[in-house]
Enzyme design. Structure first.
Site, PDB file in Angstrom:
ATOM      1  N   ASP A  34       0.978  -1.235   0.066  1.00  0.00           N
ATOM      2  CA  ASP A  34      -0.041   0.093  -0.077  1.00  0.00           C
ATOM      3  C   ASP A  34       0.828   1.263  -0.022  1.00  0.00           C
ATOM      4  O   ASP A  34       0.470   2.350   0.123  1.00  0.00           O
ATOM      5  CB  ASP A  34      -1.044  -0.014   1.196  1.00  0.00           C
ATOM      6  CG  ASP A  34      -0.225  -0.066   2.518  1.00  0.00           C
ATOM      7  OD1 ASP A  34       1.225  -0.047   2.604  1.00  0.00           O
ATOM      8  OD2 ASP A  34      -0.940  -0.232   3.799  1.00  0.00           O
ATOM      9  N   GLU A  36       3.191   2.065   2.284  1.00  0.00           N
ATOM     10  CA  GLU A  36       3.766   2.272   3.504  1.00  0.00           C
ATOM     11  C   GLU A  36       5.224   1.910   3.603  1.00  0.00           C
ATOM     12  O   GLU A  36       5.476   0.784   3.321  1.00  0.00           O
ATOM     13  CB  GLU A  36       2.667   1.902   4.853  1.00  0.00           C
ATOM     14  CG  GLU A  36       1.631   2.424   4.926  1.00  0.00           C
ATOM     15  CD  GLU A  36       0.737   1.935   5.958  1.00  0.00           C
ATOM     16  OE1 GLU A  36       1.404   0.985   6.775  1.00  0.00           O
ATOM     17  OE2 GLU A  36      -0.282   2.350   6.191  1.00  0.00           O
ATOM     18  N   ASP A 155      19.071  36.650  -9.294  1.00  0.00           N
ATOM     19  CA  ASP A 155      18.106  37.459  -8.562  1.00  0.00           C
ATOM     20  C   ASP A 155      18.817  38.261  -7.536  1.00  0.00           C
ATOM     21  O   ASP A 155      19.991  37.854  -6.963  1.00  0.00           O
ATOM     22  CB  ASP A 155      16.759  36.988  -8.060  1.00  0.00           C
ATOM     23  CG  ASP A 155      17.033  35.884  -7.156  1.00  0.00           C
ATOM     24  OD1 ASP A 155      18.259  36.033  -6.312  1.00  0.00           O
ATOM     25  OD2 ASP A 155      16.063  34.858  -7.180  1.00  0.00           O
ATOM     26  N   LYS A 178      14.936  39.516 -11.058  1.00  0.00           N
ATOM     27  CA  LYS A 178      13.948  38.224 -11.383  1.00  0.00           C
ATOM     28  C   LYS A 178      12.570  38.747 -10.702  1.00  0.00           C
ATOM     29  O   LYS A 178      12.600  39.020  -9.673  1.00  0.00           O
ATOM     30  CB  LYS A 178      14.655  36.839 -10.951  1.00  0.00           C
ATOM     31  CG  LYS A 178      13.699  35.697 -11.018  1.00  0.00           C
ATOM     32  CD  LYS A 178      14.482  34.401 -10.521  1.00  0.00           C
ATOM     33  CE  LYS A 178      14.087  33.839  -9.196  1.00  0.00           C
ATOM     34  NZ  LYS A 178      14.195  32.703  -8.900  1.00  0.00           N
ATOM     35  N   ARG A 180       9.129  36.185  -9.973  1.00  0.00           N
ATOM     36  CA  ARG A 180       8.649  35.071 -10.288  1.00  0.00           C
ATOM     37  C   ARG A 180       7.043  35.348 -10.475  1.00  0.00           C
ATOM     38  O   ARG A 180       6.325  36.028  -9.946  1.00  0.00           O
ATOM     39  CB  ARG A 180       8.459  34.302  -8.818  1.00  0.00           C
ATOM     40  CG  ARG A 180       8.167  33.069  -9.053  1.00  0.00           C
ATOM     41  CD  ARG A 180       8.565  31.890  -7.942  1.00  0.00           C
ATOM     42  NE  ARG A 180       9.902  31.538  -8.126  1.00  0.00           N
ATOM     43  CZ  ARG A 180      10.295  30.396  -9.030  1.00  0.00           C
ATOM     44  NH1 ARG A 180       9.348  30.122  -9.952  1.00  0.00           N
ATOM     45  NH2 ARG A 180      11.343  30.075  -9.262  1.00  0.00           N
ATOM     46  N   ASP A 204      23.352  29.653  -7.646  1.00  0.00           N
ATOM     47  CA  ASP A 204      21.854  29.755  -7.073  1.00  0.00           C
ATOM     48  C   ASP A 204      21.965  28.760  -5.929  1.00  0.00           C
ATOM     49  O   ASP A 204      22.726  27.791  -5.878  1.00  0.00           O
ATOM     50  CB  ASP A 204      20.876  29.396  -7.988  1.00  0.00           C
ATOM     51  CG  ASP A 204      19.484  30.163  -7.806  1.00  0.00           C
ATOM     52  OD1 ASP A 204      19.489  30.845  -6.664  1.00  0.00           O
ATOM     53  OD2 ASP A 204      18.570  30.247  -8.630  1.00  0.00           O
ATOM     54  N   SER A 208      15.190  24.200  -9.300  1.00  0.00           N
ATOM     55  CA  SER A 208      14.139  23.205  -9.304  1.00  0.00           C
ATOM     56  C   SER A 208      13.627  22.926 -10.655  1.00  0.00           C
ATOM     57  O   SER A 208      13.977  21.771 -11.040  1.00  0.00           O
ATOM     58  CB  SER A 208      13.013  23.951  -8.353  1.00  0.00           C
ATOM     59  OG  SER A 208      11.952  23.069  -8.150  1.00  0.00           O
ATOM     60  N   GLY A 210      14.506  24.765 -13.182  1.00  0.00           N
ATOM     61  CA  GLY A 210      15.276  25.184 -14.047  1.00  0.00           C
ATOM     62  C   GLY A 210      14.817  26.477 -14.761  1.00  0.00           C
ATOM     63  O   GLY A 210      15.670  27.101 -15.490  1.00  0.00           O
TER      64      GLY A 210
HETATM   65  C1  R5P Z   1      14.521  31.182  -5.274  1.00  0.00           C
HETATM   66  O1  R5P Z   1      14.230  31.968  -4.180  1.00  0.00           O
HETATM   67  C2  R5P Z   1      15.774  30.249  -5.310  1.00  0.00           C
HETATM   68  O2  R5P Z   1      16.932  30.706  -4.927  1.00  0.00           O
HETATM   69  C3  R5P Z   1      16.062  29.584  -6.641  1.00  0.00           C
HETATM   70  O3  R5P Z   1      16.050  30.581  -7.702  1.00  0.00           O
HETATM   71  C4  R5P Z   1      14.577  28.893  -7.204  1.00  0.00           C
HETATM   72  O4  R5P Z   1      14.120  28.067  -6.167  1.00  0.00           O
HETATM   73  C5  R5P Z   1      14.733  28.123  -8.573  1.00  0.00           C
HETATM   74  O5  R5P Z   1      13.576  27.405  -8.842  1.00  0.00           O
HETATM   75  P1  R5P Z   1      13.540  27.103 -10.433  1.00  0.00           P
HETATM   76  O6  R5P Z   1      14.529  26.305 -10.909  1.00  0.00           O
HETATM   77  O7  R5P Z   1      12.141  26.338 -10.236  1.00  0.00           O
HETATM   78  O8  R5P Z   1      13.128  28.617 -11.187  1.00  0.00           O
END
Ligand code: R5P
Length: 280
Positions: A34, A36, A155, A178, A180, A204, A208, A210
């Protein structure tokens, strides 16, 4: 001190135990039909133990909690090289949960001795009683020592971090601007920075989706950069991010091994072994 490396950090855990000359304790792990998880520690540990486990998924978190529960008689230090959920470090909208606070409360039900690497923000850190944060920026900087590069923060929020890396690399640094739009999209505004004909390294904390690095790469190439690489601490790499990054024309992508990925060429094992030795 004994070491247990969790599901998400097997290689890093092994490296730390080798560097520190500590025993790596075996763990039996199963997943029931399941979904777990089941965890059994294969040694009777009465003295100290450090559990090395990044939290990149819900299973990683449950696994960590089950391990801590199994180690009830031991003196425990939890090492979470990458702490997922740290980006939800406050209520951005009324009614939201503060994810990292919820996780801090769960882990601190077992021990408040916690080591991590570049936690996303000071705010996230504020929910922990006794957390030691390793900064991987000097390590990243030393990788590029005396190379003819410019380091760029994607950023303004990350510029202090990049400043540390640039100091250790002995190079110039600058930043982009930057905005978001949502979890998957960012907008980076062109800004007058001098990268014409230069080798640029974007630094950075997390990659995540990218999106941030891809946008930054486009801008830097438009500004005439000769070569663009990216380096991060935590290679989350969600939704095929690595393929998207390479398809975007970036020249290279590197990361530390807080999350074990194919691009994790920089190890934080020494920093963690030292932090374990000195942790009170
Ligand atoms: C944002 O505050 C972080 O420093 C990274 O720039 C961010 O998490 C990157 O995310 P992604 O790869 O989705 O653009």
């Amino acid at each position: 001190m004994n070491i247990i490396s969790g599901l998400s950090s097997p290689t890093l855990g092994k490296k730390i135990s080798t560097k520190a000359g500590n025993k790596l304790i075996g763990v039996e792990i199963k997943k029931f039909p399941d979904g777990e998880l089941y965890v059994r520690v294969l040694d009777d540990i009465k003295d100290g133990v450090a559990v090395i486990q990044s939290v990149c998924s819900n299973d990683d978190l449950v696994f960590l909690l089950l391990l801590l529960d199994a180690l009830e008689d031991a003196e425990k230090i939890v090492v979470v090289p990458y702490f997922g959920y740290a980006r939800q470090d406050r209520k951005f909208k009324e009614g939201e949960g503060v994810s990292i606070r919820a996780i801090a409360r769960l882990i601190e039900g077992y021990t408040d001795k916690i080591i991590t690497v570049n936690l996303h923000s000071e705010m996230a850190k504020s929910y922990f009683k006794n957390i030691y944060e390793i900064d991987a920026m000097p390590l990243i900087g030393r990788m590029y020592k005396d190379k003819d590069i410019v380091m760029i923060s994607p950023d303004f929020g990350s510029v202090e971090r990049v400043k540390v890396a640039a100091k250790h690399a002995n190079c110039e640094f600058d930043y982009l601007e930057k905005k978001r739009i949502d979890a998957d999209h960012v907008e980076i505004s062109p800004k007058e920075i001098d990268v014409e004909g230069k080798h640029v390294v974007i630094v950075d904390d997390i990659i995540s989706t990218g999106g941030t690095i891809i946008e930054a790469t486009n801008i830097l190439k438009q500004l005439g950069a000769k070569r663009v690489e990216a380096v991060c601490v935590h290679a989350v790499l969600a939704n095929y991010a690595l393929s998207k990054l390479y398809n975007s024309g970036i020249d290279d992508v590197l990361a530390t091994d807080t999350i074990e990925r194919i691009i994790s060429k920089i190890t934080v094992a020494d920093e963690i072994a030292t932090a374990l030795e000195n942790f009170d």
